[in-house]
Design a protein around this motif. Structure first.
Motif, PDB file in Angstrom:
ATOM      1  N   ARG A 110       0.824  -1.205   0.000  1.00  0.00           N
ATOM      2  CA  ARG A 110       0.000   0.000   0.000  1.00  0.00           C
ATOM      3  C   ARG A 110       0.862   1.261   0.000  1.00  0.00           C
ATOM      4  N   LEU A 111       0.270   2.324  -0.506  1.00  0.00           N
ATOM      5  CA  LEU A 111       0.855   3.654  -0.426  1.00  0.00           C
ATOM      6  C   LEU A 111       0.318   4.309   0.846  1.00  0.00           C
ATOM      7  N   TRP A 112       1.208   4.974   1.608  1.00  0.00           N
ATOM      8  CA  TRP A 112       0.822   5.501   2.929  1.00  0.00           C
ATOM      9  C   TRP A 112       1.020   7.000   2.984  1.00  0.00           C
ATOM     10  N   ARG A 113       0.050   7.653   3.550  1.00  0.00           N
ATOM     11  CA  ARG A 113       0.098   9.101   3.665  1.00  0.00           C
ATOM     12  C   ARG A 113       0.905   9.506   4.898  1.00  0.00           C
ATOM     13  N   GLY A 114       1.952  10.304   4.668  1.00  0.00           N
ATOM     14  CA  GLY A 114       2.701  10.914   5.766  1.00  0.00           C
ATOM     15  C   GLY A 114       3.712  10.027   6.433  1.00  0.00           C
ATOM     16  N   THR A 115       3.289   8.905   7.015  1.00  0.00           N
ATOM     17  CA  THR A 115       4.185   7.999   7.739  1.00  0.00           C
ATOM     18  C   THR A 115       3.836   6.558   7.405  1.00  0.00           C
ATOM     19  N   LEU A 116       4.822   5.693   7.581  1.00  0.00           N
ATOM     20  CA  LEU A 116       4.598   4.266   7.382  1.00  0.00           C
ATOM     21  C   LEU A 116       4.110   3.629   8.678  1.00  0.00           C
ATOM     22  N   PRO A 117       3.188   2.679   8.609  1.00  0.00           N
ATOM     23  CA  PRO A 117       2.802   1.946   9.813  1.00  0.00           C
ATOM     24  C   PRO A 117       3.959   1.075  10.282  1.00  0.00           C
ATOM     25  N   PRO A 118       3.934   0.633  11.536  1.00  0.00           N
ATOM     26  CA  PRO A 118       4.970  -0.312  11.998  1.00  0.00           C
ATOM     27  C   PRO A 118       5.005  -1.532  11.080  1.00  0.00           C
ATOM     28  N   PRO A 119       6.170  -1.921  10.617  1.00  0.00           N
ATOM     29  CA  PRO A 119       6.253  -2.963   9.590  1.00  0.00           C
ATOM     30  C   PRO A 119       5.881  -4.356  10.061  1.00  0.00           C
ATOM     31  N   TRP A 120       5.772  -4.568  11.387  1.00  0.00           N
ATOM     32  CA  TRP A 120       5.389  -5.906  11.853  1.00  0.00           C
ATOM     33  C   TRP A 120       3.882  -6.119  11.815  1.00  0.00           C
ATOM     34  N   LEU A 121       3.126  -5.091  11.472  1.00  0.00           N
ATOM     35  CA  LEU A 121       1.679  -5.237  11.393  1.00  0.00           C
ATOM     36  C   LEU A 121       1.272  -5.899  10.077  1.00  0.00           C
ATOM     37  N   SER A 122       0.160  -6.594  10.109  1.00  0.00           N
ATOM     38  CA  SER A 122      -0.419  -7.172   8.900  1.00  0.00           C
ATOM     39  C   SER A 122      -1.724  -6.453   8.588  1.00  0.00           C
ATOM     40  N   LEU A 123      -2.124  -6.520   7.327  1.00  0.00           N
ATOM     41  CA  LEU A 123      -3.297  -5.788   6.862  1.00  0.00           C
ATOM     42  C   LEU A 123      -4.451  -6.745   6.593  1.00  0.00           C
ATOM     43  N   SER A 124      -5.650  -6.303   6.889  1.00  0.00           N
ATOM     44  CA  SER A 124      -6.825  -7.013   6.395  1.00  0.00           C
ATOM     45  C   SER A 124      -7.170  -6.458   5.020  1.00  0.00           C
ATOM     46  N   LEU A 125      -7.927  -7.218   4.267  1.00  0.00           N
ATOM     47  CA  LEU A 125      -8.245  -6.819   2.900  1.00  0.00           C
ATOM     48  C   LEU A 125      -9.373  -5.791   2.905  1.00  0.00           C
TER      49      LEU A 125
END
Length: 1000
Positions: free
Chosen positions: A572-587
């Motif tokens: 994903r493209l993220w606005r402003g800051t990146l989320p912590p990289p150890w997180l996973s995303l739901s669809l």
């Protein structure tokens, strides 16, 4: 035949058979003549003649394919409507499977693609008829004898796809079949392919041609001609002494004549008696057929019964016959052959660009295959810019062998004059003390746009593991192009170097190698006209092979232990800051209004609840804008965190973080747009925004479980810089499960409290935030309950509707202040109250609806006022003047009771029913009375005596104006919140019903 919006890239005709009006089967009358001009003649053309047009495939690109070449050809495709195809899977290794490309694989493996659509989330897909593809294959094979790899007899799909995209980019509609782009042989300026009388040949089967097959089976024989063909049969003139060709030998004359087009040869024969007398052998005409009529690629070689020349075909007669029969203007035409000749002419337009692009691709492949990249696996191709058309692509090797990891090197990044990323370069440092001497740099990108260069030096003990790409577009311009303005290089041992602009003020994308692989090369895409890198993929290899140097394996292992080694954040493209990289995303789940959203270019905004349990314990509130314009978390010890462009009308859920309350589920209702959001805690308390109903369809729940913990949410808004900003998606961010954050595994996860009607279990609403005390129960009628009048165009609605939610206010404690907030009135709801707030004498708050209102600052509405969705409310036009006086949401007059007092009554005014019926109507007014005799303002239309009174100080719960009532005093109010039915994108949630709560 009607209009079509999808055509074969080769022949230009529709990708499904022509459709006729079955009611128009009779012979034409004179008055029908004009209309029939746009109809094929059914006496000539039947459905069986065009069934070949149903055999369709699409060529497309799968950015998530692991190979360097990401192009694939589908299985059979079936046209639906609006450019969409249902596509059967093919055996091609790049065919998207397992949800790749965001495509939902149906049970039978089919996926949906849309042809000629740059704006769609999925890559550009190009449809074609399989029979046209066979003709193209024959054409390219015939012409490839002088091209590289002349032994190939099939089409290179990557070359074909990139060539077609470049041609499509020349069309204003970005559709390959623009009439001004390719010579389709049809004289029309129509937007769509229109069937015309006299053009039946152009949709006839170009391969299975019965008349041509019959001709092949009975070729004219040379013995039937009586003598060899001589030039005098073409009408030679008398010999003249001035004929310069008379002095040339016959062999030279044959060479000259053999190189001329037929019409030029006839002119020369007429002008020169020497040429006219020239004997043209049967073999001459056989060679001319192959050269002048190449679309006869299926012309069989004659079978001689006894080996004699007597059965040799008369190639001159065959030449003349089939040249005429493939002519669209000839009365002797064979229609299928005419169509083949037309299609062959289009295919010839592809020969040179195909050969040119094939040579470039072959050179690029040779460069990859001769290095470590022959074993490389590609990460998904990430789209970086808004420019997508006509892309070039190439590979930049970084490691040609694993031992190169021990060498110092330099990565160059090139920028255009406008500050956009234009290319990459790479070289090894041969002599550290004399850097640059004898070092050759390989580059990829649009070299003519290279204006500035920045370098990242890589030591022999470190290596690149990825990039953070900063891109930007203008949010105030809906069609603003996105471009890359910054690049941060990440190394295995944690170093980073910013090239170009800093990340501030842009959107970020993380791209890195996966697991314990090593970066071996870059695969980039760019449109040559714009000269900016539009797509980037990393080529990675495993260093765990026998010949691998220890340094390579050490780097890979250290890289695998970094937090960013495996993450879904890169998708994903993220606005402003990146989320912590150890997180996973739901669809994410999108509504059908967002069918043209390209997900790679949609900047997501993330809201992390807390980094750890200590931070989670300081949460005091979760809030959301009632039109989904923003979401916010508040803490006891630091400023709030929020996402979203419009935090204007915020509705809150208090959270006892210190007492262990945690957010464990977020539910989203999606139809054509996002219509409702629920946030649920482990105490089974919830916040409800928009339209949500228990057991309703379309709700997706993102919840904590034994395996994972809901740690945040992420969203995307379109038109972010506009008052028309719209939430397009909301989904969950998850981390590995933390026992302190979830419901014990032996208990089911909370789903949110329901207000269930015991007499009608199917008629339930969500309680918000939680039910009243168990000893309290609703009593008496729901004041404001009514049904809208029926209408021929829409069904009536009963309020409160199944989408309503219920909440309550405690009236058993002294109240110091009561306040209301309003929204603009709607057709059936003059009393448009969005919130009712009690401030008690002890300082606590009881509220229904949003509690924090901020005025919008735009001037895009009428008369320079702020814009609101009521602008589209045609049914509420009578309120237009009144709407112009106030913001969309505004506060009413407050009622303050000095020192606080108990309430004695709630007076309600209810319409007699907007349809004139006696069964009640919507609320139209409200007033409170204290035990000290003080009266609140008359909020809204309180004309005449109150319709009903809910009493808190006597045995009469529901006094009406006749004095009747129930014999039990009320302790609270049950309030129904529901949509006001405004026919706009976002309606308003208002109070539609009030009922007494009593102590049971």
């Amino acid at each position: 035949m009607g209009g079509y919006d999808n055509y074969c890239a080769i022949c230009g005709t529709p990708v499904s058979q022509p459709i006729w009006d079955d009611d128009n089967n009779n012979a034409n009358t004179a008055e029908d003549e004009d209309e029939d001009e746009y109809e094929y003649d059914r006496s000539i053309l039947s459905v069986s003649d065009v069934l070949w047009m149903n055999d369709v495939r699409l060529i497309c690109e799968n950015p998530e394919a692991t190979s360097i070449n990401k192009v694939f050809i589908t299985g059979p495709a079936h046209y639906n409507d609006y450019g969409f195809f249902s596509v059967e899977p093919s055996t091609h290794p790049n065919f998207p499977r397992g949800g790749q490309m965001g495509l939902d694989n149906h049970q039978d493996g089919q996926v949906g693609l849309r042809g000629y659509d740059w704006g769609n989330e999925h890559p550009y897909a190009i449809p074609f008829h399989m029979k046209c593809y066979r003709i193209l294959e024959a054409c390219l094979t015939l012409q490839s004898q002088a091209q590289p790899n002349k032994g190939e007899d099939s089409i290179d799909e990557q070359t074909l796809y990139l060539m077609w995209m470049a041609i499509a980019n020349q069309s204003s509609s970005q559709c390959l079949t623009g009439r001004h782009v390719l010579p389709y042989g049809v004289d029309t300026d129509e937007q769509y392919w229109a069937g015309r009388r006299g053009e039946e040949a152009f949709v006839m089967d170009p391969l299975e041609i019965p008349q041509l097959r019959e001709y092949y089976q009975a070729l004219p024989l040379l013995r039937d001609a009586g003598t060899n063909r001589k030039a005098k049969s073409y009408g030679a003139t008398n010999e003249t002494q001035q004929d310069p060709f008379a002095r040339l030998p016959a062999e030279l004359l044959l060479t000259i004549v053999g190189q001329l087009p037929l019409e030029s040869m006839k002119c020369l024969q007429a002008a020169s008696s020497a040429v006219a007398r020239l004997e043209l052998s049967n073999g001459f005409w056989k060679r001319r057929i192959r050269r002048d009529i190449p679309w006869l690629f299926d012309l069989p070689a004659p079978a001689h019964g006894d080996g004699s020349k007597k059965e040799e075909p008369d190639w001159a007669k065959t030449y003349a016959d089939l040249l005429e029969r493939s002519d669209a203007s000839s009365p002797l035409q064979i229609r299928g052959l005419v169509n083949r000749r037309r299609i062959w002419g289009v295919c010839e337009e592809f020969v040179q660009p195909y050969a040119t692009r094939k040579a470039i691709i072959n050179a690029d492949r040779a460069r990859s295959n001769s290095s470590l990249l022959s074993d490389a696996v590609s990460t998904p191709m990430r789209l970086l810019t808004s420019v997508q058309t006509g892309s070039e692509s190439s590979v930049l090797p970084l490691l040609k062998r694993l031992s190169d990891i021990n060498r110092a090197s330099v990565l160059s990044v090139y920028w255009s004059n406008e500050g956009a990323l234009s290319g990459f370069g790479f070289r090894f440092i041969t002599i550290p003390d004399r850097e640059g001497e004898g070092e050759e740099e390989e580059t990829i990108g649009s070299r003519e746009h290279f204006a500035k260069r920045a370098e990242f030096k890589i030591s022999s003990t470190d290596w690149i593991r990825g990039f953070v790409v900063t891109s930007r577009s203008d949010p105030t311009l809906p069609y603003s192009e996105r471009k890359v303005v910054g690049l941060q290089v990440l190394s295995v041992y944690g170093k980073s170097f910013q090239l170009g602009q800093s990340p501030g003020g842009g959107d970020l994308r993380l791209i890195h190698v996966e697991g314990n692989n090593l970066l071996a090369g870059l695969l980039a895409q760019w449109p040559p006209q714009a000269g900016v890198i539009s797509g980037l993929s990393l080529l990675q290899v495993s260093p765990f092979v026998p010949e691998s140097p220890p340094r390579a394996m050490e780097l890979a292992q250290n890289q695998a232990y970094t937090q960013e080694a495996d993450t879904e954040i890169t998708s994903r493209l993220w606005r402003g800051t990146l989320p912590p990289p150890w997180l996973s995303l739901s669809l994410e789940k999108f509504g059908y209004w967002t069918s043209d959203l390209k997900l790679d270019l949609a900047p997501m905004e993330h809201l992390l609840f807390g980094w750890d349990d200590a931070e989670l314990s300081t949460i005091t509130e979760f809030a959301g804008d009632v039109h989904f314009g923003a979401f916010e978390i508040r803490y006891s010890n630091k400023p709030p965190k929020s996402i979203g462009p419009r935090p204007l009308t915020m509705k809150s859920l208090s959270i006892d973080g210190a007492g262990g309350e945690r957010i464990v589920a977020v539910a989203v209702v999606v139809s054509h747009i996002t219509a409702g959001v629920r946030v649920v805690t482990n105490y089974n308390r919830q916040l409800v925004l928009g339209s949500c109903r228990p057991n309703g369809s379309g709700e997706t729940v993102y919840a904590s479980s034994e395996e994972k913990t809901l740690s945040g949410l992420y969203c995307h808004w379109t038109d972010r810089g506009s008052p028309k900003a719209r939430l397009e998606c909301l989904a969950g961010l998850f981390s590995p499960s933390l026992e302190t954050n979830i419901t014990p595994s032996e208990l089911p996860p909370p789903t949110g409290p329901k207000d269930t009607d015991a007499t009608n279990p199917g008629h339930a609403h969500w309680w918000e935030p939680s039910p009243p005390p168990a000893t309290w129960a609703a009593a008496g009628p729901t004041h404001g309950s009514f049904e809208t009048p029926s209408h021929p165009l829409r069904r009536s609605t009963a309020y409160p509707s199944p989408s309503a939610s219920t909440t309550w206010l405690d009236c058993s404690h002294p109240v110091r202040k009561v306040s209301l907030n309003y929204t603009h009135p709607a057709q059936h709801f003059l009393f448009s109250v969005i919130s009712l707030i009690f401030e008690y004498a002890d300082g606590s708050i009881g509220s229904v609806g949003p509690t924090r209102l901020s005025a919008p600052t735009d001037n895009e509405g009428d008369d320079g006022k702020p814009w609101c969705w009521c602008h589209f409310d045609g049914g509420g036009s009578e309120f237009k003047a009144e709407r112009a006086k106030t913001p969309h949401y505004y506060s009413g007059e407050e009622w303050v009771i000095e020192g606080g007092a108990m309430l004695s009554a709630c007076r309600l005014w209810v319409d007699g029913g907007s349809d004139g019926a006696s069964g009640g109507g919507p609320l139209r007014g409200l007033q409170f009375v204290s035990v000290t005799g003080e009266e609140s303002p008359h909020w809204c239309a309180c004309d005449g005596p109150a319709t009903a009174v809910i009493r808190f100080d006597s045995g009469k719960v529901n006094d009406n104006h006749d004095g009747d009532g129930n014999d039990q005093k009320a302790v609270g109010l049950k309030v129904f919140l529901d949509s006001n039915g405004r026919a706009v994108t976002y309606s308003d949630t208002i109070i539609v019903g009030i009922q007494a709560l009593v102590q049971s």
